[in-house]
Write a protein that holds these residues in place. Sequence first.
Motif, PDB file in Angstrom:
ATOM      1  N   ARG A 130       5.246   4.135   1.632  1.00  0.00           N
ATOM      2  CA  ARG A 130       4.871   2.826   1.101  1.00  0.00           C
ATOM      3  C   ARG A 130       5.100   1.760   2.164  1.00  0.00           C
ATOM      4  O   ARG A 130       6.020   1.857   2.966  1.00  0.00           O
ATOM      5  N   ALA A 131       4.264   0.727   2.137  1.00  0.00           N
ATOM      6  CA  ALA A 131       4.429  -0.405   3.045  1.00  0.00           C
ATOM      7  C   ALA A 131       4.188  -1.693   2.271  1.00  0.00           C
ATOM      8  O   ALA A 131       3.387  -1.729   1.326  1.00  0.00           O
ATOM      9  N   ALA A 132       4.896  -2.741   2.646  1.00  0.00           N
ATOM     10  CA  ALA A 132       4.743  -4.032   1.980  1.00  0.00           C
ATOM     11  C   ALA A 132       4.880  -5.145   3.008  1.00  0.00           C
ATOM     12  O   ALA A 132       5.703  -5.064   3.931  1.00  0.00           O
ATOM     13  N   VAL A 133       4.049  -6.156   2.850  1.00  0.00           N
ATOM     14  CA  VAL A 133       4.174  -7.388   3.621  1.00  0.00           C
ATOM     15  C   VAL A 133       4.447  -8.507   2.633  1.00  0.00           C
ATOM     16  O   VAL A 133       3.597  -8.850   1.812  1.00  0.00           O
ATOM     17  N   LEU A 134       5.649  -9.053   2.676  1.00  0.00           N
ATOM     18  CA  LEU A 134       6.042 -10.133   1.791  1.00  0.00           C
ATOM     19  C   LEU A 134       5.779 -11.472   2.472  1.00  0.00           C
ATOM     20  O   LEU A 134       6.012 -11.625   3.673  1.00  0.00           O
ATOM     21  N   ASN A 135       5.294 -12.419   1.683  1.00  0.00           N
ATOM     22  CA  ASN A 135       4.915 -13.733   2.221  1.00  0.00           C
ATOM     23  C   ASN A 135       3.947 -13.551   3.381  1.00  0.00           C
ATOM     24  O   ASN A 135       4.242 -13.881   4.541  1.00  0.00           O
ATOM     25  N   LEU A 136       2.788 -13.011   3.051  1.00  0.00           N
ATOM     26  CA  LEU A 136       1.799 -12.579   4.039  1.00  0.00           C
ATOM     27  C   LEU A 136       1.481 -13.653   5.070  1.00  0.00           C
ATOM     28  O   LEU A 136       1.377 -13.371   6.272  1.00  0.00           O
ATOM     29  N   PHE A 137       1.312 -14.903   4.638  1.00  0.00           N
ATOM     30  CA  PHE A 137       0.906 -15.966   5.555  1.00  0.00           C
ATOM     31  C   PHE A 137       2.094 -16.789   6.060  1.00  0.00           C
ATOM     32  O   PHE A 137       1.905 -17.886   6.595  1.00  0.00           O
ATOM     33  N   ASP A 138       3.311 -16.243   5.882  1.00  0.00           N
ATOM     34  CA  ASP A 138       4.531 -16.895   6.372  1.00  0.00           C
ATOM     35  C   ASP A 138       4.610 -18.332   5.881  1.00  0.00           C
ATOM     36  O   ASP A 138       4.915 -19.263   6.633  1.00  0.00           O
ATOM     37  N   LYS A 139       4.370 -18.506   4.588  1.00  0.00           N
ATOM     38  CA  LYS A 139       4.383 -19.826   3.965  1.00  0.00           C
ATOM     39  C   LYS A 139       5.793 -20.398   3.957  1.00  0.00           C
ATOM     40  O   LYS A 139       6.752 -19.733   3.576  1.00  0.00           O
ATOM     41  N   GLU A 140       5.913 -21.650   4.382  1.00  0.00           N
ATOM     42  CA  GLU A 140       7.186 -22.357   4.278  1.00  0.00           C
ATOM     43  C   GLU A 140       7.248 -23.009   2.901  1.00  0.00           C
ATOM     44  O   GLU A 140       6.462 -23.907   2.594  1.00  0.00           O
ATOM     45  N   TYR A 141       8.160 -22.539   2.075  1.00  0.00           N
ATOM     46  CA  TYR A 141       8.233 -23.065   0.713  1.00  0.00           C
ATOM     47  C   TYR A 141       9.679 -23.078   0.229  1.00  0.00           C
ATOM     48  O   TYR A 141      10.555 -22.422   0.792  1.00  0.00           O
ATOM     49  N   TYR A 142       9.893 -23.857  -0.832  1.00  0.00           N
ATOM     50  CA  TYR A 142      11.231 -24.051  -1.369  1.00  0.00           C
ATOM     51  C   TYR A 142      11.211 -23.805  -2.873  1.00  0.00           C
ATOM     52  O   TYR A 142      10.256 -24.169  -3.565  1.00  0.00           O
ATOM     53  N   ALA A 199       0.865  -1.185   0.000  1.00  0.00           N
ATOM     54  CA  ALA A 199       0.000   0.000   0.000  1.00  0.00           C
ATOM     55  C   ALA A 199       0.897   1.229   0.000  1.00  0.00           C
ATOM     56  O   ALA A 199       2.080   1.172   0.356  1.00  0.00           O
ATOM     57  N   GLY A 200       0.304   2.351  -0.408  1.00  0.00           N
ATOM     58  CA  GLY A 200       1.052   3.594  -0.422  1.00  0.00           C
ATOM     59  C   GLY A 200       0.157   4.789  -0.196  1.00  0.00           C
ATOM     60  O   GLY A 200      -1.030   4.762  -0.553  1.00  0.00           O
ATOM     61  N   TYR A 201       0.710   5.830   0.407  1.00  0.00           N
ATOM     62  CA  TYR A 201      -0.042   7.061   0.656  1.00  0.00           C
ATOM     63  C   TYR A 201       0.847   8.261   0.350  1.00  0.00           C
ATOM     64  O   TYR A 201       1.964   8.367   0.881  1.00  0.00           O
ATOM     65  N   ARG A 202       0.362   9.140  -0.556  1.00  0.00           N
ATOM     66  CA  ARG A 202       1.115  10.351  -0.888  1.00  0.00           C
ATOM     67  C   ARG A 202       0.737  11.441   0.110  1.00  0.00           C
ATOM     68  O   ARG A 202      -0.395  11.932   0.144  1.00  0.00           O
ATOM     69  N   GLY A 217      12.448 -20.345   0.448  1.00  0.00           N
ATOM     70  CA  GLY A 217      11.909 -19.023   0.198  1.00  0.00           C
ATOM     71  C   GLY A 217      11.872 -18.201   1.470  1.00  0.00           C
ATOM     72  O   GLY A 217      11.765 -18.739   2.582  1.00  0.00           O
ATOM     73  N   ASP A 218      11.968 -16.874   1.334  1.00  0.00           N
ATOM     74  CA  ASP A 218      11.972 -15.997   2.500  1.00  0.00           C
ATOM     75  C   ASP A 218      10.675 -16.109   3.293  1.00  0.00           C
ATOM     76  O   ASP A 218       9.581 -16.235   2.720  1.00  0.00           O
ATOM     77  N   GLY A 219      10.799 -16.041   4.591  1.00  0.00           N
ATOM     78  CA  GLY A 219       9.633 -15.981   5.457  1.00  0.00           C
ATOM     79  C   GLY A 219       8.978 -14.608   5.395  1.00  0.00           C
ATOM     80  O   GLY A 219       9.362 -13.729   4.616  1.00  0.00           O
ATOM     81  N   ARG A 220       7.976 -14.414   6.238  1.00  0.00           N
ATOM     82  CA  ARG A 220       7.231 -13.147   6.221  1.00  0.00           C
ATOM     83  C   ARG A 220       8.140 -11.988   6.608  1.00  0.00           C
ATOM     84  O   ARG A 220       8.961 -12.088   7.515  1.00  0.00           O
ATOM     85  N   ALA A 221       7.989 -10.893   5.874  1.00  0.00           N
ATOM     86  CA  ALA A 221       8.776  -9.686   6.151  1.00  0.00           C
ATOM     87  C   ALA A 221       7.887  -8.468   5.970  1.00  0.00           C
ATOM     88  O   ALA A 221       7.060  -8.419   5.048  1.00  0.00           O
ATOM     89  N   PHE A 222       8.043  -7.490   6.845  1.00  0.00           N
ATOM     90  CA  PHE A 222       7.287  -6.235   6.774  1.00  0.00           C
ATOM     91  C   PHE A 222       8.266  -5.097   6.535  1.00  0.00           C
ATOM     92  O   PHE A 222       9.289  -4.988   7.218  1.00  0.00           O
ATOM     93  N   ARG A 223       7.943  -4.259   5.541  1.00  0.00           N
ATOM     94  CA  ARG A 223       8.848  -3.175   5.169  1.00  0.00           C
ATOM     95  C   ARG A 223       8.066  -1.881   4.969  1.00  0.00           C
ATOM     96  O   ARG A 223       6.977  -1.892   4.379  1.00  0.00           O
ATOM     97  N   VAL A 224       8.643  -0.792   5.443  1.00  0.00           N
ATOM     98  CA  VAL A 224       8.067   0.545   5.261  1.00  0.00           C
ATOM     99  C   VAL A 224       9.119   1.415   4.573  1.00  0.00           C
ATOM    100  O   VAL A 224      10.287   1.421   4.972  1.00  0.00           O
ATOM    101  N   THR A 225       8.688   2.125   3.526  1.00  0.00           N
ATOM    102  CA  THR A 225       9.620   2.938   2.745  1.00  0.00           C
ATOM    103  C   THR A 225       9.064   4.344   2.578  1.00  0.00           C
ATOM    104  O   THR A 225       7.873   4.526   2.279  1.00  0.00           O
ATOM    105  N   MET A 226       9.915   5.333   2.776  1.00  0.00           N
ATOM    106  CA  MET A 226       9.567   6.721   2.519  1.00  0.00           C
ATOM    107  C   MET A 226      10.235   7.150   1.215  1.00  0.00           C
ATOM    108  O   MET A 226      11.456   7.072   1.075  1.00  0.00           O
ATOM    109  N   ASP A 227       9.406   7.543   0.237  1.00  0.00           N
ATOM    110  CA  ASP A 227       9.907   8.065  -1.038  1.00  0.00           C
ATOM    111  C   ASP A 227       9.911   9.580  -0.964  1.00  0.00           C
ATOM    112  O   ASP A 227       8.899  10.209  -0.616  1.00  0.00           O
ATOM    113  N   ILE A 228      11.047  10.166  -1.321  1.00  0.00           N
ATOM    114  CA  ILE A 228      11.210  11.623  -1.254  1.00  0.00           C
ATOM    115  C   ILE A 228      11.564  12.127  -2.643  1.00  0.00           C
ATOM    116  O   ILE A 228      12.468  11.612  -3.303  1.00  0.00           O
TER     117      ILE A 228
END
Length: 792
Positions: free
Chosen positions: A754-766, A743-746, A779-790
């Motif tokens: 901006r915010a992103a949740v990767l692998n939302l359900f923390d799926k164990e996969y290869y 999601a993102g908000y100007r 594969g990567d486990g669940r990760a949450f990231r917040v980014t500020m674009d300037i």
Amino acid sequence: MKNQIGKRRVRSLRAEQPISPNHVAKGSVALGISTMMLAPLAAFAQAQAPAAPSAVGTMEAVTVEAQRIDPNPNAEVGAPYKAKTSGDFRHTKPLAETPQTIEVITGEAIKDSGLTDLKQILDAVPGITLGTGENGNSFGDRYIIRGQEARSDVFVDGLRDPGMTTRETFAIEQLEISKGPNSTFAGRGSAGGAINAITKQATLDYDFTHASVGLGTDDYKRVTIDMNKAFSDSFALRANALYGDEGVPDRDPSERSRKGLALSGLWEVNKDLSVTLDYYGLRAKDSYPDLGSYLVGTAPNRWPKNPVPPVYAQAQDFQESDVDTFTARVMYAFSPTVKLQNLTRYGQANNGYVVTGARESTVYPLTGPRNAATAYQSGTLSTHNGWQDIDYFANQTNLRWDTTLGGMKNQFVFTLEYSDNQSVRGNYNISNLGATNCRTAATGAATGYCTQVPGGASVNGLNTLMNRSIAENPWSNDWRVKTWSGGVMDTIDFTERLSAFGGIRFDRYEYELGTRNLNTGIQNNYSYSDTLTNGQLGLTYKINPMGMVYGAVGSAADINGGEADTGTSAGYGGLIIDPNGNIGAKPEKSLNWELGTKWNIMDDKLLATAALFQTTKSDVMEGNGYESTGSANSGKNRVRGVEFGVTGNFTKRLQGQIGAAFMKSEVLESAVAANVGRELANFANNSISGQLKYQATPAFYFGGGFTYQSEMCAGQPDTGAGYTADGYCSQRVQPFTVYDLFAGYRINKNLELRAAVLNLFDKEYYTAAYRSGSFLYKGDGRAFRVTMDIEF
């Protein structure tokens, strides 16, 4: 009245493309009845301009919405997920009129996804799977397109990018994945297709500075800067910089570090001549590089270790890639219909790794009796290591000539290319100074490093168990290929509806390989030369202005020993030799037939595609029993399938990209009779992915993505997947589906969150398995990231 926005800006702006209020014009702005309204407005503000008087003398209000400029010159205006054109000068038609499956992922789509490494991006592309490294081929980014190896079929701006390295996206404008044999463009290799990264280039059209600062779970930190500045009407500089550092989600203490710099300088000498000089540098390092899990049990009940073992990488382990590349581009227009492009590149890529694998074994305690009563199951550690130094030079000249012959429009492209690629590789002298902690056999010395104690608990100090001492050994393989290439392509418009594309390419190469046995000092030198001839032919028919159908055929060829990272490991693309020297193997040949259709709909903002294809690869070098069989070209395989794709704006608020590939593979001939009829190794029959973005308000958007991949069976390339005598896959990679959200908000014209949740359900996969099952890429486990674009 024309908009006065500076000479260069006026030249390049497309009529339907509004100007971002966040970019500074280099001249005065004039408003008129027939022009867009341009002013330093706040983001998403609206303005009204005077309209021409109506027949009764009233004035009609015209509403214009400000919209940010997309720096990608190949993107469809107003549809940033959709690429209109290829960044490759040799593609003369828009992508919607090109008779070939070319999937494009734009920089905007990459940014929204939250993914950063090229391997992560391509793993989500239908029809592409990942392979693993081993002692026969290097660890690094390894891609498989439609079941065929493509680790050496990666290009940057149309020039081959050799070397098994880690690749990043911070300087990429768009990714172009060509599906099907593609030697007419790519030269040797490209049996399943090719990947071409189009980089960010300096522009004279406008100035901008974009910065992004990201934080997240697992100590994620990422800072990027993209800055373009025109210092005059003829010179501009663009700089992209990257600093990134993160822990691998749920796999502490594994870490990834990325540092990069890309510089592009443009000098427009005059209206006909321009020169661009580029530098690209990347320093990528994985500490405690994680090889994930390993398979346990016996097929058909062979599964990843459960629970997932903790990271067993050793403290001294590493995987590093250093890349430095210099590129010069010259564009010259002899006339409006005759244009010349020349690309010259010199680069160095260094890849080194010491990584730890593990496999399930029956072991015994370090002390006491060794019998059935004391035996237990544990992971036992092993070592994979190597280094590779690549030096490469390439020069490519393309001459485009648009003309009319016999009343038909022709777009000729003549190509000359020379490349010199050299790879020197070796391994490390590794001494494990840590005390062994288990016995791997009922008799003999205690030589094992076990990850578990009796009862199944992990050993203490797992990451310092082996206490390695590492020193680089001298080289063991010196690989070099020089290639002289020439080709011609032509796109002919027979009528307004009927067109054809044809091309032919010749590649004359000289191959050299030196090997050295470090124990005996014995050196051997192998060399040979040959010429490859490949072609491509496509026919398109426009049903109406929106849609067309096409049929195409294309070929590819690869040479004996064509993979730079394998030496004489023939089963992975290394040189096939016998006691008398290198075998005169014929080139591997691939032929692809494709029927497809492409539709530009929603006011050209949405591209829908479908293609039915068959690729047959013959004279395959399997790497099995050449002396006894008397043949080095004993294999043949086939892939059939259908691909679908839709990219762009579904509505004014909803945009995205969805693709699917449904395929079947089969080994048709093999030196090993049991392989015939089997599927190819590391091949997924079905894969589907998508990414959607909804602009809920002028300031707020949200979206998500998903990736589905059916099961795979690991094994050696081309020879068929590994199966037991009972017909079960011996090294199975389970199917998976992974979901992401973003999601993102100007906040204002300068700030966006901006915010992103990767692998939302923390799926164990290869994502890939080594052919013995001794490691599985997780594969990567669940990760949450917040980014500020300037934006400045």
